[in-house]
Design a protein around this motif. Structure first.
Motif, PDB file in Angstrom:
ATOM      1  N   ARG A   1       0.797  -1.292   0.234  1.00  0.00           N
ATOM      2  CA  ARG A   1      -0.148   0.119   0.010  1.00  0.00           C
ATOM      3  C   ARG A   1       0.898   1.156  -0.071  1.00  0.00           C
ATOM      4  NH1 ARG A   1      -5.993   0.650   1.582  1.00  0.00           N
ATOM      5  NH2 ARG A   1      -6.396  -1.348   1.695  1.00  0.00           N
TER       6      ARG A   1
ATOM      7  N   SER B   1      -2.972   4.355  -2.857  1.00  0.00           N
ATOM      8  CA  SER B   1      -2.967   3.328  -3.928  1.00  0.00           C
ATOM      9  C   SER B   1      -1.956   2.148  -3.631  1.00  0.00           C
ATOM     10  CB  SER B   1      -1.879   3.959  -5.216  1.00  0.00           C
ATOM     11  OG  SER B   1      -0.769   4.305  -4.648  1.00  0.00           O
ATOM     12  N   MET B   2      -2.117   1.184  -4.451  1.00  0.00           N
ATOM     13  CA  MET B   2      -1.367  -0.194  -4.138  1.00  0.00           C
ATOM     14  C   MET B   2      -0.801  -0.647  -5.611  1.00  0.00           C
ATOM     15  SD  MET B   2      -4.643  -2.302  -2.425  1.00  0.00           S
ATOM     16  CE  MET B   2      -3.521  -3.701  -1.873  1.00  0.00           C
ATOM     17  N   ASN B   3       0.193  -1.653  -5.441  1.00  0.00           N
ATOM     18  CA  ASN B   3       0.345  -2.126  -6.544  1.00  0.00           C
ATOM     19  C   ASN B   3      -0.555  -3.090  -7.192  1.00  0.00           C
ATOM     20  OD1 ASN B   3       1.247  -3.827  -4.507  1.00  0.00           O
ATOM     21  ND2 ASN B   3       3.103  -4.674  -5.319  1.00  0.00           N
ATOM     22  N   GLY B   4      -0.452  -3.125  -8.379  1.00  0.00           N
ATOM     23  CA  GLY B   4      -1.891  -3.945  -9.115  1.00  0.00           C
ATOM     24  C   GLY B   4      -1.545  -5.625  -8.997  1.00  0.00           C
ATOM     25  N   ILE B   5      -1.644  -6.110  -7.952  1.00  0.00           N
ATOM     26  CA  ILE B   5      -1.140  -7.602  -7.589  1.00  0.00           C
ATOM     27  C   ILE B   5      -2.827  -8.102  -7.961  1.00  0.00           C
ATOM     28  CG2 ILE B   5      -0.571  -9.400  -6.430  1.00  0.00           C
ATOM     29  CD1 ILE B   5       1.476  -7.641  -7.145  1.00  0.00           C
TER      30      ILE B   5
ATOM     31  N   THR C   1     -14.409 -11.742  -9.047  1.00  0.00           N
ATOM     32  CA  THR C   1     -15.563 -11.450 -10.024  1.00  0.00           C
ATOM     33  C   THR C   1     -15.537 -12.392 -10.883  1.00  0.00           C
ATOM     34  OG1 THR C   1     -15.833  -9.080  -9.199  1.00  0.00           O
ATOM     35  CG2 THR C   1     -16.812  -9.674 -11.335  1.00  0.00           C
TER      36      THR C   1
ATOM     37  N   ILE D   1     -11.602 -12.447 -12.539  1.00  0.00           N
ATOM     38  CA  ILE D   1     -10.791 -11.128 -11.918  1.00  0.00           C
ATOM     39  C   ILE D   1     -10.522 -11.309 -10.550  1.00  0.00           C
ATOM     40  CG2 ILE D   1      -9.914  -8.736 -11.569  1.00  0.00           C
ATOM     41  CD1 ILE D   1     -10.864  -8.241 -14.429  1.00  0.00           C
TER      42      ILE D   1
ATOM     43  N   THR E   1      -9.331  -9.591  -7.000  1.00  0.00           N
ATOM     44  CA  THR E   1      -8.690  -8.237  -6.675  1.00  0.00           C
ATOM     45  C   THR E   1      -8.264  -8.340  -5.321  1.00  0.00           C
ATOM     46  OG1 THR E   1     -11.037  -7.337  -6.439  1.00  0.00           O
ATOM     47  CG2 THR E   1     -10.013  -6.926  -8.441  1.00  0.00           C
TER      48      THR E   1
ATOM     49  N   VAL F   1      -8.520  -5.794  -3.182  1.00  0.00           N
ATOM     50  CA  VAL F   1      -9.470  -5.147  -2.410  1.00  0.00           C
ATOM     51  C   VAL F   1     -11.077  -5.169  -2.866  1.00  0.00           C
ATOM     52  CG1 VAL F   1      -7.803  -2.997  -2.361  1.00  0.00           C
ATOM     53  CG2 VAL F   1      -9.362  -3.305  -4.407  1.00  0.00           C
TER      54      VAL F   1
ATOM     55  N   SER G   1     -14.418  -3.597  -3.632  1.00  0.00           N
ATOM     56  CA  SER G   1     -14.813  -2.338  -4.357  1.00  0.00           C
ATOM     57  C   SER G   1     -15.831  -1.804  -3.234  1.00  0.00           C
ATOM     58  CB  SER G   1     -15.540  -2.554  -5.498  1.00  0.00           C
ATOM     59  OG  SER G   1     -16.779  -3.179  -5.256  1.00  0.00           O
ATOM     60  N   SER G   2     -16.012  -0.540  -3.052  1.00  0.00           N
ATOM     61  CA  SER G   2     -16.860   0.243  -2.091  1.00  0.00           C
ATOM     62  C   SER G   2     -18.150  -0.083  -2.531  1.00  0.00           C
ATOM     63  CB  SER G   2     -16.603   1.721  -2.278  1.00  0.00           C
ATOM     64  OG  SER G   2     -16.938   2.108  -3.241  1.00  0.00           O
ATOM     65  N   GLN G   3     -18.579  -0.351  -4.034  1.00  0.00           N
ATOM     66  CA  GLN G   3     -19.781  -0.855  -4.278  1.00  0.00           C
ATOM     67  C   GLN G   3     -20.320  -2.185  -3.532  1.00  0.00           C
ATOM     68  OE1 GLN G   3     -20.941  -3.099  -7.423  1.00  0.00           O
ATOM     69  NE2 GLN G   3     -21.744  -1.582  -8.651  1.00  0.00           N
ATOM     70  N   VAL G   4     -19.230  -3.217  -3.702  1.00  0.00           N
ATOM     71  CA  VAL G   4     -19.581  -4.237  -3.146  1.00  0.00           C
ATOM     72  C   VAL G   4     -20.030  -4.124  -1.435  1.00  0.00           C
ATOM     73  CG1 VAL G   4     -18.710  -6.746  -2.594  1.00  0.00           C
ATOM     74  CG2 VAL G   4     -18.793  -5.712  -4.862  1.00  0.00           C
TER      75      VAL G   4
END
Lengths: 338, 338
Positions: free
Chosen positions: A87, A95-99, A147, A168, A170, A172, A174-177
């Protein structure tokens, strides 16, 4: 008179624009004929014999050259498979690296067959593959949420013709979930009941929006559907996570999913569509307040400035009319459905 | 390595897919040439002389036949103008009759001129018109929130060529707007500062994402931009509601909005786009914690199953690259900008 309806799971309002109302046939009439595809393409990375054009398989059913379903890493992944999560917090920036994990699920060796045309047993094989990869990826400690989704057609965002879905995972949620899970939790804490189970019970008692009901699954047009013919497929049994689907449910869901997609295929002439499995995150598997489902979204209309600017959708097809239209379609009558 | 970035206003995560990264020129190269439009069309309800083809005007500037900007009720409104609000609660279903205001703002008598090609003074006239209708519709006690937006091009959801915007006043506040306002309130209560003012200050100190900065407005590519070239235009002065924009700010915003749209017009070859004015609801006008802005969204990519199923977006153009590209474009050099 138009009507405003509230989505009970998100509390979002939708405008049912009856003044602009379209009959289902009008949406169909606007569609152009789609050229039929060959059963094999020698440049397709997902056709049998071309496996060298895609990255090495993660799994296959069965696990040899005569596979029926096959999973490969996405060649152009949205997230990188290898690495440790870090993070970064710089002033207000997070941000985070995109793992993450980004798989492609090749759903049939046949380049031309869409889900609506596949045998039910093949759809069940695809769902078994979804479940296995869902479970494996969810067990990766770096992954917070998985997802699984399908893009069919250019309007639905796909660039490859060969029938495939994607997964995919992730790092994280998502705030929607998060928000949906939280709203469901609030409902449970007030009423002692899963909000999805309750909606399903009501829909079955007043079935104007039910498309079809099998022994173990129910397909409905949601009361506050944001787009024409959006269809949710719920398991009757309470389950927060897709990972908990059992073998009998897989077979039943295969028949229901194929049937819903075949009704759309015949009734709306092979529309572009997306579907996604909306499930509780791994950390919430087993909770009493959330319920997974498959969301099928035909891409018949476009999101415009009002939707982007307000978050509210305008729907020109009442879900009750869409359900009636889809109930009346028998795929065997209307098209080349296997 | 891809990167995950969090939108600080919504807490949503966005995947910056650098492995799939596109140079801005690639997005442009995919676009087809758009046929040029005539300056007048005798079937267009918004061209001067054809006023009888649209409903009677709500207002015009100036208020006679030689209008420069004109507002008419939408002929196919999403909501009905007349009537009293009634809420309906039936079991779990929440609905209202669809009362609201749906205007069309005809932005110029010229059928062919898009905002990028209009004189700045004409853009200011349009913004004055937006403000006047915003204020009038907000004063209607049935209306809770007003969204002003523009759809330019088929991919952005428009069906009429003549340059126009729309205003929809709804009797409810969408949960998406409620959520943003609530997140901004939480930030204020923790830090004693408007989250938008703080972001703006940081962006001006580290201007990698700034497209242009005028005396009174700043155009930036947001840190966690969900789509390529999404551009936010903020007033420097703290204001929760668009209705509080002053005459000097209207003139300055007209120049900045035209300049941003002209950069997109030249740099990306007249892309389809939406813009929307994102403002606090009327009941929150004057609060210290929210800040209105204009959100400009070029429609260069499609939303697919992952976005629909997870709420997260995948963006293939870093906002820093988009800002650099747009900064370097001088509309005077590259196209027929008036």
């Amino acid at each position: 008179m138009p009507e405003l309806r509230q989505n009970r799971f998100t509390k979002e309002w939708v405008i049912m624009a009856t003044e602009r109302a379209k009959r289902p046939e009008e949406l169909r009439a606007q569609r152009e004929a789609r050229p039929s595809l060959p059963h094999y393409s020698d440049t397709c990375p997902f056709c049998p014999g071309n496996e060298r054009l895609a990255p090495p398989a993660v799994m296959a059913i069965p696990a040899h050259d005569n596979w029926r379903v096959r999973v490969v890493p996405n060649k152009f992944p949205a997230l990188a498979r290898e690495g440790q999560l870090t993070r970064k917090i710089e002033r207000s920036r997070r941000s985070m690296n995109g793992i993450g994990i980004h798989d492609v699920i090749v759903e049939t060796p046949d380049h031309a067959l869409t889900t609506a045309l596949l045998p039910v047993e093949q759809v069940a094989e695809i769902l078994r593959c979804y479940r296995q990869r869902f479970t494996e990826v969810s067990a990766d400690p770096r992954i917070a949420h998985v997802t699984i989704f399908k893009n069919h057609g250019v309007a639905a965002g796909t660039s490859l013709e060969h029938p495939h879905a994607q997964l995919i995972g992730t790092p994280v949620i998502s705030s929607q979930v998060r928000y949906r899970v939280y709203e469901a939790l609030r409902h449970y804490d007030e009423f002692g009941e899963c909000i999805f189970c309750e909606a399903l019970k009501e829909d079955l008692e007043e079935p104007a929006r039910v498309v079809l009901a099998s022994e173990l699954f129910v397909a409905v047009e949601p009361f506050a559907s944001g787009t024409p013919f959006a269809t949710y497929i719920y398991p009757r049994r309470h389950m927060a996570s897709f990972g908990d689907i059992n073998p009998a449910e897989i077979i039943d869901l295969a028949a229901v999913l194929k049937s819903v997609l075949a009704k759309l295929y015949v009734g709306l002439r092979n529309p572009d569509f997306n579907y996604a499995i909306r499930t509780a995150p791994h950390e919430n598997a087993g909770v009493l307040y959330y319920h997974w489902y498959v969301s099928v979204i035909p891409r018949l209309t476009r999101i415009a400035g009002f939707e982007l600017g307000s978050g509210m959708f305008i729907n020109t097809v009442l879900p009750e009319a869409a359900a009636e239209f889809l109930r009346d379609i028998n795929p065997q009558d209307g098209g080349p459905v296997a």
